[in-house]
Design a protein around this motif. Structure first.
Motif, short mmCIF file in Angstrom:
data_model
loop_
_atom_site.label_atom_id
_atom_site.label_comp_id
_atom_site.label_asym_id
_atom_site.label_seq_id
_atom_site.Cartn_x
_atom_site.Cartn_y
_atom_site.Cartn_z
N MET A 249 0.80 -1.22 0.16
CA MET A 249 -0.08 0.10 0.02
C MET A 249 0.86 1.34 -0.02
O MET A 249 0.58 2.19 -0.64
CB MET A 249 -0.97 -0.10 1.37
N PHE A 253 1.05 4.31 -2.60
CA PHE A 253 0.79 5.77 -2.24
C PHE A 253 1.95 6.63 -2.59
O PHE A 253 1.73 7.53 -3.17
CB PHE A 253 0.64 5.78 -0.69
N GLU A 257 1.54 9.60 -5.48
CA GLU A 257 2.05 11.06 -5.14
C GLU A 257 2.85 11.65 -6.29
O GLU A 257 2.71 12.79 -6.86
CB GLU A 257 2.67 11.21 -3.80
N PHE A 258 3.65 10.82 -6.80
CA PHE A 258 4.71 11.27 -7.84
C PHE A 258 3.98 11.33 -9.01
O PHE A 258 4.53 11.99 -10.29
CB PHE A 258 5.81 10.40 -7.88
N MET A 267 9.63 15.66 -10.61
CA MET A 267 10.69 15.25 -9.59
C MET A 267 10.84 13.75 -9.19
O MET A 267 11.87 13.41 -8.78
CB MET A 267 9.78 15.68 -8.33
N PRO B 137 -6.28 3.74 6.92
CA PRO B 137 -6.20 3.74 5.45
C PRO B 137 -6.25 2.49 4.84
O PRO B 137 -5.25 1.83 5.21
CB PRO B 137 -5.42 5.07 5.19
N ASN B 138 -6.61 2.46 3.69
CA ASN B 138 -6.38 1.22 2.60
C ASN B 138 -6.16 1.56 1.38
O ASN B 138 -6.25 2.98 0.93
CB ASN B 138 -7.37 0.26 2.98
N GLN B 139 -5.61 0.73 0.48
CA GLN B 139 -5.27 0.90 -0.58
C GLN B 139 -6.31 1.67 -1.81
O GLN B 139 -5.77 2.27 -2.54
CB GLN B 139 -4.60 -0.22 -1.37
N VAL B 274 6.68 16.38 -2.80
CA VAL B 274 5.87 15.16 -3.11
C VAL B 274 6.03 14.30 -1.70
O VAL B 274 5.28 13.79 -1.24
CB VAL B 274 6.72 14.31 -4.30
N LEU B 275 7.32 14.04 -1.35
CA LEU B 275 7.74 13.54 -0.25
C LEU B 275 6.91 13.90 0.89
O LEU B 275 6.24 13.10 2.04
CB LEU B 275 9.10 13.29 0.14
N ARG B 277 3.84 15.23 0.86
CA ARG B 277 2.45 15.11 0.78
C ARG B 277 2.08 13.72 1.04
O ARG B 277 1.23 13.10 1.64
CB ARG B 277 2.15 15.12 -0.69
N PHE B 278 3.16 12.56 0.74
CA PHE B 278 3.07 11.13 1.03
C PHE B 278 3.16 11.10 2.50
O PHE B 278 2.46 10.43 3.36
CB PHE B 278 4.46 10.61 0.52
N ARG B 281 0.00 11.90 3.93
CA ARG B 281 -1.05 10.84 3.79
C ARG B 281 -0.83 9.74 4.67
O ARG B 281 -1.98 9.16 5.10
CB ARG B 281 -0.93 10.60 2.25
N VAL B 282 0.19 9.25 5.16
CA VAL B 282 0.46 8.07 5.76
C VAL B 282 0.77 8.76 7.51
O VAL B 282 0.99 7.66 8.13
CB VAL B 282 1.65 7.25 5.47
#
Lengths: 360, 360
Positions: A249, A253, A257-258, A267, B137-139, B274-275, B277-278, B281-282
């Motif tokens: 998962m 994710f 994002e990318f 990026m 959260p799930n995939q 981006v990182l 945002r990731f 999210r988690v």
């Protein structure tokens, strides 16, 4: 050192020959000290070897051992064990039993592989039930061995002690670590936590000659708190599979994002080398190969969906286990534990199945 | 809609007031429909509010409810329950019992919070034991509710059925999903897999009016195969904590890869948005807040190590549960299940504790 001979069930797994034969050839090229016994439908193996253009030099350390039957991924254990007596799985285990191979590897049906290897090879003295163990990477840069991963749904405290013995032997031989630390998977570090079986197992472990750290929690598996994490097969299997699911998962994710827009794609392109290194580091294929411990022979189970690269790692596990003398070390560890510990009796050491008959 | 009143144990957690008061103020600012009852040592709460420069407008929807004792993170359950009858935890639960608050939240000692809220609020009719549930959260972009996460170490099949009822009610109210699908956590999808309790629970679930999907495996939690995953508290706690550990490890690994050299550091700097945002999210803080289900009141447990941001999410959970009518929905779901299902009797519906007395 003598040749290390590995019997491969070439028919097993989701893919069978298209994966096992190329993996065997690649592995053989990298290991001049290995001899591979390719077990399965002989004409099909021959055809695959021809297709892969195996050279005469390569052929020298490969031997085809014919088997006329194949255990499918859906075969019930009883069918695999009782009705397919000439299966590639069975022959691979028999080669180990008969001393013609030092280890056997299959990517086939887990239940069948477990039952067949146990039936053919029998368990070591002092071990009631074999267990499935796997080494997974941890945060401290090492590996954590966790067992059981699904061979035993209901376990007694004695079984958990035996898993600890087998796991310790695996780490001290393959991992070259003296007196590996053992943790008992529980829901809290305090001794009063957990169910009755776990509490009694903690007591047995505390009195044993093993290097028992105490209870550990789920996060300790990946922290690297101990070398060996012991649990019953129900818990172990669920932990392993949920970890696989979570890792997948998180991978999805990151990708999402990318892929969000052109800017993030750019990026992502720039960061590709680093992301690839990360992916390689956590690539589950690198950790393919679980050991079926407690048997009179080295038995490795590859993931059914393994590709060539992953299956090579399972062969590597078999090789390492033989080279590091896993079986001898296991027998030695059992002997240490069954010998009288300080202030205890053999009975108290907990290897007598009857010593705690009150455990369900 | 009427004001939603949340009682906060302001003394609980690893940090207490320095986290709970700023979180309460921030939450209050974002929720004009919420009234917060700040429970704890009154002078200390006053001092913190003064320090945070709470405006008179903010004060209007805040009320201090004094409590003279504090349950510490190390307090034994018996001490918390029997000897600290004027603890902030206890008062927070009593405010719910007495109808002065709609929900209560604590970041304190899980065992004590469970015992106190259960003692004060009692369980709903048809529920033998409360359970701890969490949405992760799930995939597939949704959330999976998993329970029990540690309240019940040993469970019968009936308990697992009750967890399924409570989990379904949570998803249908807070998650606004009709007839949520329920999966039973097991080591294989086949009905023959698993231990006796799980097999019997599957049977009860199959015959119930719930939307039972069948057995699910560890990876299904993160795949999002079902809305609700049911398991005993031993397994659930270990799965949750091992997932936290794995996520942490992967975060460390990514960082390490970007810190390898100047070149990778540069790539990391470029990929930062981006990182980030990731990471957001988690971020486990976003998923802080577990519900103690099955009680006659909304009870939320925040992670002990929660910071202000994380604790706000726990308050949000309490708010959402009240707003969506969780309690009513739970009672309604219990009533549906206890009513006679097709071809069955009330006894068979499995809510009679005595119906399967043979389960350990």
């Amino acid at each position: 050192m003598a040749m290390i001979r590995i019997a491969i069930d070439c028919m097993g797994g989701d893919f069978g020959l298209p994966v096992t034969i190329p993996a065997a050839l690649a592995f053989s090229d990298r290991h001049p000290g290995a001899e591979l016994l390719l077990v399965g439908l002989a004409d099909q193996i021959e055809a695959r070897l021809a297709q892969a253009k195996a050279s005469p030099a390569q052929r020298e350390r490969l031997r085809i051992v014919p088997a006329t039957e194949v255990v499918t991924m859906d075969d019930k254990v009883e069918v695999a064990l009782r009705r397919k007596k000439d299966s590639s799985m069975r022959i691979a285990a028999e080669l180990v039993r008969d001393g013609q191979a030092d280890a056997c590897v299959s990517a086939g049906n887990t239940g069948a592989w477990m039952a067949i290897s146990r039936y053919v090879l029998k368990t070591l003295d002092g071990i009631d039930r074999p267990a499935i163990a796997k080494a997974i990477p941890n945060q401290s840069g090492g590996m954590t061995v966790i067992l059981d991963l699904g061979a035993n749904v209901d376990c007694t405290a004695e079984h958990l002690l035996q898993f600890a013995i087998m796991g310790s032997a695996l780490v001290s031989s393959v991992g070259h670590r003296e007196r590996p630390s053992v943790g008992l998977l529980n829901i809290g570090e305090e001794a009063i936590k957990g169910n009755d079986v776990v509490k009694q197992a903690a007591e047995l472990l505390r009195r044993s000659a093993l290097n028992f750290h105490g209870n550990v929690e789920g996060n300790d598996i990946f922290k690297g708190t101990v070398d060996v994490v012991v649990c019953d097969g129900f818990v172990g299997n669920i932990v392993l599979k949920s970890s696989e699911g979570l890792a997948k998962m998180l991978g999805v994710f990151i990708k999402e994002e990318f892929k969000r827009n052109l800017f993030t794609l750019l990026m992502g392109a720039i960061a590709t080398p680093v992301l690839n290194r990360f992916r390689q580091r956590v690539d589950p294929r690198r950790y393919n190969g679980a050991a079926l411990l407690g048997l009179r022979g080295v038995v490795i189970k590859s993931h059914g969906s393994a590709d060539t690269y992953a299956f090579e790692w399972a062969l590597q596990d078999a090789y390492d286990a033989v080279e590091s003398g896993l079986l001898g070390r296991t027998a030695q560890t059992i002997a240490q534990i069954t010998s009288v510990p300080a202030g205890g009796t053999e009975h108290e050491a907990g290897l007598e199945p009857s010593s705690h008959g009150d455990i369900a």
